[in-house]
Design a protein around this motif. Structure first.
Motif, PDB file in Angstrom:
ATOM      1  N   ILE A  30     -26.466   5.816 -13.662  1.00 60.91           N
ATOM      2  CA  ILE A  30     -25.330   5.951 -14.592  1.00 60.91           C
ATOM      3  C   ILE A  30     -24.168   5.114 -14.083  1.00 60.91           C
ATOM      4  CG2 ILE A  30     -23.620   7.602 -15.533  1.00 60.91           C
ATOM      5  CD1 ILE A  30     -26.393   8.102 -16.623  1.00 60.91           C
ATOM      6  N   ASP A  31     -23.558   4.392 -15.012  1.00 64.12           N
ATOM      7  CA  ASP A  31     -22.332   3.669 -14.703  1.00 64.12           C
ATOM      8  C   ASP A  31     -21.223   4.362 -15.501  1.00 64.12           C
ATOM      9  OD1 ASP A  31     -20.178   1.943 -14.603  1.00 64.12           O
ATOM     10  OD2 ASP A  31     -21.404   0.124 -14.658  1.00 64.12           O
ATOM     11  N   THR A  32     -20.337   5.077 -14.810  1.00 65.33           N
ATOM     12  CA  THR A  32     -19.346   5.902 -15.535  1.00 65.33           C
ATOM     13  C   THR A  32     -18.402   5.039 -16.371  1.00 65.33           C
ATOM     14  OG1 THR A  32     -17.940   5.896 -13.586  1.00 65.33           O
ATOM     15  CG2 THR A  32     -19.355   7.809 -13.870  1.00 65.33           C
ATOM     16  N   ARG A  33     -18.062   3.856 -15.864  1.00 66.85           N
ATOM     17  CA  ARG A  33     -17.130   2.996 -16.628  1.00 66.85           C
ATOM     18  C   ARG A  33     -17.805   2.508 -17.906  1.00 66.85           C
ATOM     19  NH1 ARG A  33     -15.122   0.764 -11.046  1.00 66.85           N
ATOM     20  NH2 ARG A  33     -13.724   2.497 -10.662  1.00 66.85           N
TER      21      ARG A  33
ATOM     22  N   SER B  32     -20.420   4.106 -19.500  1.00 61.13           N
ATOM     23  CA  SER B  32     -20.646   5.239 -20.400  1.00 61.13           C
ATOM     24  C   SER B  32     -19.363   5.659 -21.105  1.00 61.13           C
ATOM     25  CB  SER B  32     -21.205   6.432 -19.619  1.00 61.13           C
ATOM     26  OG  SER B  32     -22.458   6.098 -19.088  1.00 61.13           O
ATOM     27  N   ALA B  33     -18.210   5.525 -20.389  1.00 61.95           N
ATOM     28  CA  ALA B  33     -16.945   5.978 -20.959  1.00 61.95           C
ATOM     29  C   ALA B  33     -16.519   5.158 -22.171  1.00 61.95           C
ATOM     30  CB  ALA B  33     -15.860   5.946 -19.890  1.00 61.95           C
TER      31      ALA B  33
ATOM     32  N   LYS C 214     -18.841   3.381 -24.170  1.00 63.41           N
ATOM     33  CA  LYS C 214     -20.019   2.993 -24.961  1.00 63.41           C
ATOM     34  C   LYS C 214     -19.788   3.141 -26.466  1.00 63.41           C
ATOM     35  CE  LYS C 214     -23.576   5.781 -25.393  1.00 63.41           C
ATOM     36  NZ  LYS C 214     -24.689   6.710 -25.173  1.00 63.41           N
TER      37      LYS C 214
ATOM     38  N   MET D 209     -17.866   3.563 -11.378  1.00 56.80           N
ATOM     39  CA  MET D 209     -18.730   4.089 -10.322  1.00 56.80           C
ATOM     40  C   MET D 209     -20.175   4.133 -10.821  1.00 56.80           C
ATOM     41  SD  MET D 209     -19.135   7.926  -9.077  1.00 56.80           S
ATOM     42  CE  MET D 209     -20.213   8.355  -7.740  1.00 56.80           C
ATOM     43  N   ILE D 210     -21.082   3.707  -9.989  1.00 58.95           N
ATOM     44  CA  ILE D 210     -22.492   3.729 -10.368  1.00 58.95           C
ATOM     45  C   ILE D 210     -23.232   4.695  -9.428  1.00 58.95           C
ATOM     46  CG2 ILE D 210     -24.602   2.343 -10.570  1.00 58.95           C
ATOM     47  CD1 ILE D 210     -22.714  -0.048 -11.176  1.00 58.95           C
TER      48      ILE D 210
ATOM     49  N   GLU E 158     -14.459   5.241  -5.114  1.00 65.93           N
ATOM     50  CA  GLU E 158     -15.058   4.503  -6.241  1.00 65.93           C
ATOM     51  C   GLU E 158     -14.504   4.996  -7.569  1.00 65.93           C
ATOM     52  OE1 GLU E 158     -19.393   3.908  -6.084  1.00 65.93           O
ATOM     53  OE2 GLU E 158     -19.227   4.576  -4.013  1.00 65.93           O
ATOM     54  N   LEU E 159     -14.058   6.245  -7.570  1.00 67.15           N
ATOM     55  CA  LEU E 159     -13.393   6.786  -8.759  1.00 67.15           C
ATOM     56  C   LEU E 159     -11.938   7.032  -8.379  1.00 67.15           C
ATOM     57  CD1 LEU E 159     -15.963   9.387 -10.158  1.00 67.15           C
ATOM     58  CD2 LEU E 159     -15.166   7.345 -11.324  1.00 67.15           C
ATOM     59  N   LEU E 160     -11.048   6.355  -9.092  1.00 67.99           N
ATOM     60  CA  LEU E 160      -9.633   6.431  -8.716  1.00 67.99           C
ATOM     61  C   LEU E 160      -8.913   7.522  -9.509  1.00 67.99           C
ATOM     62  CD1 LEU E 160      -9.065   2.587  -8.726  1.00 67.99           C
ATOM     63  CD2 LEU E 160      -9.402   4.052  -6.723  1.00 67.99           C
TER      64      LEU E 160
ATOM     65  N   GLU F 241      -8.621   7.828 -13.484  1.00 60.47           N
ATOM     66  CA  GLU F 241      -9.685   7.040 -14.125  1.00 60.47           C
ATOM     67  C   GLU F 241     -10.453   7.905 -15.129  1.00 60.47           C
ATOM     68  OE1 GLU F 241     -11.969   4.561 -11.528  1.00 60.47           O
ATOM     69  OE2 GLU F 241     -13.686   4.593 -12.898  1.00 60.47           O
ATOM     70  N   PRO F 242     -10.621   7.406 -16.354  1.00 63.95           N
ATOM     71  CA  PRO F 242     -11.330   8.226 -17.349  1.00 63.95           C
ATOM     72  C   PRO F 242     -12.824   8.328 -17.043  1.00 63.95           C
ATOM     73  CG  PRO F 242     -10.671   6.123 -18.298  1.00 63.95           C
ATOM     74  CD  PRO F 242     -10.134   6.144 -16.909  1.00 63.95           C
ATOM     75  N   LEU F 243     -13.357   9.495 -17.308  1.00 64.82           N
ATOM     76  CA  LEU F 243     -14.806   9.711 -17.159  1.00 64.82           C
ATOM     77  C   LEU F 243     -15.433   9.735 -18.554  1.00 64.82           C
ATOM     78  CD1 LEU F 243     -14.769  12.556 -14.487  1.00 64.82           C
ATOM     79  CD2 LEU F 243     -15.623  10.241 -14.147  1.00 64.82           C
ATOM     80  N   PRO F 244     -16.722   9.513 -18.647  1.00 66.30           N
ATOM     81  CA  PRO F 244     -17.357   9.600 -19.977  1.00 66.30           C
ATOM     82  C   PRO F 244     -17.191  11.017 -20.538  1.00 66.30           C
ATOM     83  CG  PRO F 244     -18.872   8.662 -18.372  1.00 66.30           C
ATOM     84  CD  PRO F 244     -17.689   9.168 -17.606  1.00 66.30           C
TER      85      PRO F 244
ATOM     86  N   ARG G 143     -20.546  14.339 -24.217  1.00 62.41           N
ATOM     87  CA  ARG G 143     -21.623  13.823 -25.074  1.00 62.41           C
ATOM     88  C   ARG G 143     -22.119  12.454 -24.598  1.00 62.41           C
ATOM     89  NH1 ARG G 143     -20.883  14.030 -31.473  1.00 62.41           N
ATOM     90  NH2 ARG G 143     -20.758  16.242 -31.012  1.00 62.41           N
ATOM     91  N   GLN G 144     -21.179  11.561 -24.262  1.00 63.79           N
ATOM     92  CA  GLN G 144     -21.571  10.214 -23.786  1.00 63.79           C
ATOM     93  C   GLN G 144     -22.423  10.312 -22.526  1.00 63.79           C
ATOM     94  OE1 GLN G 144     -17.623   8.701 -23.365  1.00 63.79           O
ATOM     95  NE2 GLN G 144     -17.656   7.574 -25.294  1.00 63.79           N
ATOM     96  N   MET G 145     -21.959  11.159 -21.606  1.00 63.47           N
ATOM     97  CA  MET G 145     -22.677  11.304 -20.333  1.00 63.47           C
ATOM     98  C   MET G 145     -24.070  11.906 -20.592  1.00 63.47           C
ATOM     99  SD  MET G 145     -22.178  10.815 -17.047  1.00 63.47           S
ATOM    100  CE  MET G 145     -20.807  11.272 -16.025  1.00 63.47           C
TER     101      MET G 145
END
Lengths: 469, 121
Positions: free
Chosen positions: A130-133, A135-136, A138, B1-2, B29-31, B34-37, B40-42
Motif C-alpha cells: 500500500i502506498d498511502t499517498r 491511495s489518499a 485515488k 509511505m509505502i 515517513e508519515l509527517l 499528512e492526510p491518510l486514505p 473506503r479508499q484504504m
C-alpha cells in the motif's frame, strides 16, 4: 443483401481481431510476465522459450483459421437463416472458447514448470503493498462521473422533437426497444467507468511520485476514453433515432454508419490501452526501485481466485481495460455460471425460434374467430373487426419496416409497419400465391401457405363467417 | 509511505495496519498533518472490508496517532508528548521484550544493539 454480408464480415473480422490482439499480448514478455506467469531472468530458459513459441505457433494457426472462416461462415447466409445463425453462433463462441482454452493450457504448462523448478520472482503472493499517498488521492484521478452528462443529453435530444414524442406514444413497443437499448448501453458505460475508477491502486515502485504518475495516467486516460466513447456512441444512436422518426424505418446506410462508429470506439479503446502502456513504461524505465510481485498462485487456473481478497471484481493483469471476477467468492461463481447458462439458454431459444421460421408453417384456424397459430407471432382477429378480405397475387409495393419478426428472400413473418398506413401482420412465403389480405380497423394482415389451396380455402371460410355475422 | 501487509499472517490485518502506520509515524515517513486514505479508499486497495480499516483507524485515533475529521478524513496527528501514562505502558512492553530476549539467551550488549537499531531506523 450484399450490404448485410459486408457488415457481418466486417464485424466477424473485428471480433477475430479483438481476440487476436487480446490473446497475442499473453504471449509477449511484458511487466515481467508471459502467458500469465511471472518470471525474471528465468524467461530466457530454453524450456520457457519452447512453451512460449509453441503457444505462439498454435495461436497463429488458430487466428489464420479464424480470419479465413470469418468469410466462409457467411457462405450459408443465403440458405436457411436458422441454419446459418446456428453455424454463426457456434463459430463465434467456438473461436473465443478455443483461444481461451489454448491460453489456459499453455499457462498451466508454464506455471507447472515454474513450480517444478521452484522459481520465486519478487514479493510473495501473500503480501499486499500500500502506498498511502497514492491511495489518499485515488478518487481524484479519474474524470468525474458528471462528464457523462453531455452524452446522456445528446441521446435525449430527440425527446425535444414533437414527432419523436408522438412516435413514442404511438408505437411504444418499438420505442421501448430503442430506448431500452440506449439506456442499457449508457448504463454499461457508466458501470464500467465506475468499476474501473474503483480499481485497486497499483504500487509499481518505492517512489510515491512514480506510483501516482503511473496510476494517474491510467485512471485519467481510461475515464477520458469512456467519456469520449459514450459521447460518440450517443451520436451514433442519434442517427438511428432520426431515421426512425423521419422515415419510420432504419436503412442499411444508417446501420452501416452505426457499425463504423462502434468499430471506431473499439479502435479507440485499443489505442488508449497502447498509449497508457507506452507512457507507463516510459515513467518506469529509469526507476531502480520497481516492485515485482509474484501473485501467480492466485491466477494458477487462468482465472483469479484469492480467498484473502474481499473484492468481487479485480483488474485483469495483462489486459488494460478488463476486469475479472474473484472466483474465490461464491457470488462470482453464481454470476459467472448464471451468465454462461443464461446466454446458452438464450442462444438455444433464438435458434429454436429461427428453426421454426424456416421449417414450421403457421396454422390458420377459421372458427369462432380467425386465429393464426404460430408460437413466435400468434394472432386472433374477431370477424366484426374485419373491414374487407380479398385474394391478391403479391404483397403491395410499399416500403415496410420490420418492428419484430423475420424478413428474408424466402419469407416475411412478423410485425411490420408502413409509413402513414400503420401496422402490418405478415405470414407470407415469397413465390407462393395467392395471398389473403385482411383489412381490419387498425391493421393489415397478409398470409399464404406453401401448400396449394390453403389460402383460397381460408379466404372462402372467412368470407362465409363475415356474411354470417 | 509505502508498507506491506501479510494476508496469511496470524496477526489480524487491522493490527498490522495499525502497527505499520505507527512505524511510519515513528520513522518520519508519515509527517504530522499528512492526510491518510479514507477508510473506503484504504479498504479498496487492501481488498478487505471497510470495518477492518475502520477498526485500525479507531485504535490509532484512541491512541492519539491520528485525528479523524468528518470533512477532511483521517490525518496524522501532531507529535505527542511522552507523558507518564505512555512511559509506564512503554516500560511494561520493554520489560516483556527484555524478558523474551533473556529467555532466548540474548546478552545485554546484543539486546541493546537491537534497541539502538530499532530506534535509529
Amino acid at each position: 443483401m450484399i450490404g448485410v454480408i459486408i457488415i457481418l464480415i466486417a464485424t466477424n473480422i473485428m471480433v477475430v481481431g479483438c481476440v487476436h490482439y487480446a490473446f497475442w499480448q499473453y504471449g509477449k514478455y511484458q511487466n515481467n510476465r508471459v502467458l500469465g506467469v511471472t518470471l525474471k531472468e528465468q524467461y530466457q530458459e530454453p524450456e520457457v522459450q519452447k512453451i512460449v513459441s509453441e503457444y505462439k505457433r498454435v495461436f497463429k494457426r488458430l487466428m489464420i483459421a479464424g480470419y479465413i472462416t470469418s468469410f466462409l461462415v457467411m457462405v450459408p447466409f443465403d440458405w436457411y437463416v436458422s441454419i446459418w445463425l446456428i453455424m454463426y453462433l457456434v463459430w463465434m463462441f467456438g473461436i473465443i472458447a478455443l483461444v481461451q482454452w489454448l491460453y489456459v493450457k499453455y499457462h498451466k504448462k508454464l506455471y507447472a514448470l515454474k513450480k517444478q523448478k521452484g522459481w520465486v520472482c519478487g514479493k510473495t503472493v501473500n503480501e499486499i503493498t500500500i502506498d498511502t499517498r497514492l491511495s489518499a488521492i485515488k478518487n481524484k484521478m479519474p474524470l468525474s462521473v458528471w462528464c457523462f452528462v453531455p452524452s446522456i443529453l445528446i441521446v435525449a435530444l430527440p425527446l425535444a422533437n414533437s414527432n419523436f414524442r408522438a412516435y413514442l406514444i404511438g408505437d411504444w413497443e418499438t420505442a421501448l426497444l430503442l430506448i431500452g437499448c440506449v439506456v442499457l448501453v449508457k448504463a454499461a458505460y457508466i458501470l464500467i467507468y465506475y468499476l474501473y475508477s474503483k480499481r485497486k491502486s497499483v504500487v509499481y515502485s518505492q517512489n510515491s511520485e512514480i506510483n501516482i504518475a503511473c496510476n494517474r495516467i491510467s485512471k485519467r486516460g481510461f475515464s477520458l476514453f469512456f467519456m469520449a466513447a459514450s459521447t460518440v456512441d450517443s451520436i451514433s444512436w442519434l442517427v438511428l433515432f432520426w431515421e426512425q422518426i423521419e422515415l419510420e424505418y432504419i436503412s442499411m446506410v444508417s446501420i452501416g454508419i452505426f457499425v463504423v462508429i462502434q468499430m471506431g470506439i473499439v479502435a479507440g479503446m485499443i489505442y488508449t490501452i497502447y498509449y497508457i502502456k507506452k507512457k507507463r513504461n516510459q515513467i518506469l524505465r529509469d526507476d531502480k526501485t520497481c516492485y515485482m510481485v509474484d501473485e501467480d498462485e492466485y491466477w494458477a487456473s487462468g482465472f483469479y481466485c484469492n480467498p484473502n481478497d474481499n473484492r468481487l471484481f479485480v483488474a485483469e493483469r495483462d489486459n488494460g481495460l478488463n476486469v475479472t471476477f474473484n472466483m474465490a467468492k461464491k457470488s462470482a461463481k453464481v454470476i459467472s455460471w448464471g451468465t454462461i447458462i443464461g446466454t446458452l439458454a438464450l442462444l438455444v431459444w433464438i435458434s429454436v425460434e429461427c428453426l421454426q421460421f424456416d421449417f414450421v408453417e403457421p396454422t390458420y384456424v377459421v372458427g369462432e374467430n380467425f386465429q393464426v397459430q404460430y408460437s413466435p407471432y400468434p394472432l386472433t382477429v374477431e370477424y366484426d373487426e374485419i373491414e374487407s378480405v380479398e385474394l391478391v397475387e403479391e404483397l403491395p409495393d410499399v416500403k415496410m419496416s420490420k418492428d419484430n419478426g423475420a424478413a428474408t428472400d424466402q419469407y416475411s413473418i412478423g410485425k411490420f409497419r408502413v409509413r402513414n398506413q400503420g401496422r402490418y401482420h405478415l405470414y407470407v412465403y415469397h413465390g407462393y400465391s395467392p395471398i389473403v389480405k385482411i383489412k381490419t380497423r387498425d391493421a393489415m394482415i397478409y398470409f399464404n401457405s406453401k401448400m396449394e389451396g390453403v389460402a383460397e380455402e381460408c379466404y372462402q371460410e372467412i368470407l362465409g363467417k363475415m356474411e354470417a355475422e | 509511505m509505502i508498507f506491506s501487509l501479510n494476508m496469511s499472517s496470524e496477526t489480524p490485518i487491522y493490527v498490522q495496519l495499525r502497527n505499520q502506520i505507527v512505524l511510519g509515524i515513528g520513522n518520519g515517513e508519515l509527517l504530522p498533518g499528512e492526510p491518510l486514505p479514507t477508510v473506503r479508499q484504504m479498504a479498496e486497495d487492501i481488498g478487505v472490508n471497510n470495518m477492518t480499516v475502520n477498526k485500525a483507524y479507531q485504535i490509532l485515533k484512541t491512541e492519539g496517532y491520528i485525528v479523524i475529521d468528518r470533512r477532511h478524513g483521517a490525518k496524522v496527528a501532531e507529535k505527542q508528548k511522552s507523558d507518564k501514562e505512555f512511559k509506564t505502558a512503554l516500560k511494561d512492553k520493554m520489560e516483556l521484550a527484555a524478558a523474551e530476549a533473556k529467555a532466548h539467551g540474548m546478552d545485554f550488549q546484543e539486546y541493546m544493539k537491537f534497541c539502538e537499531e530499532a530506534y535509529g531506523k
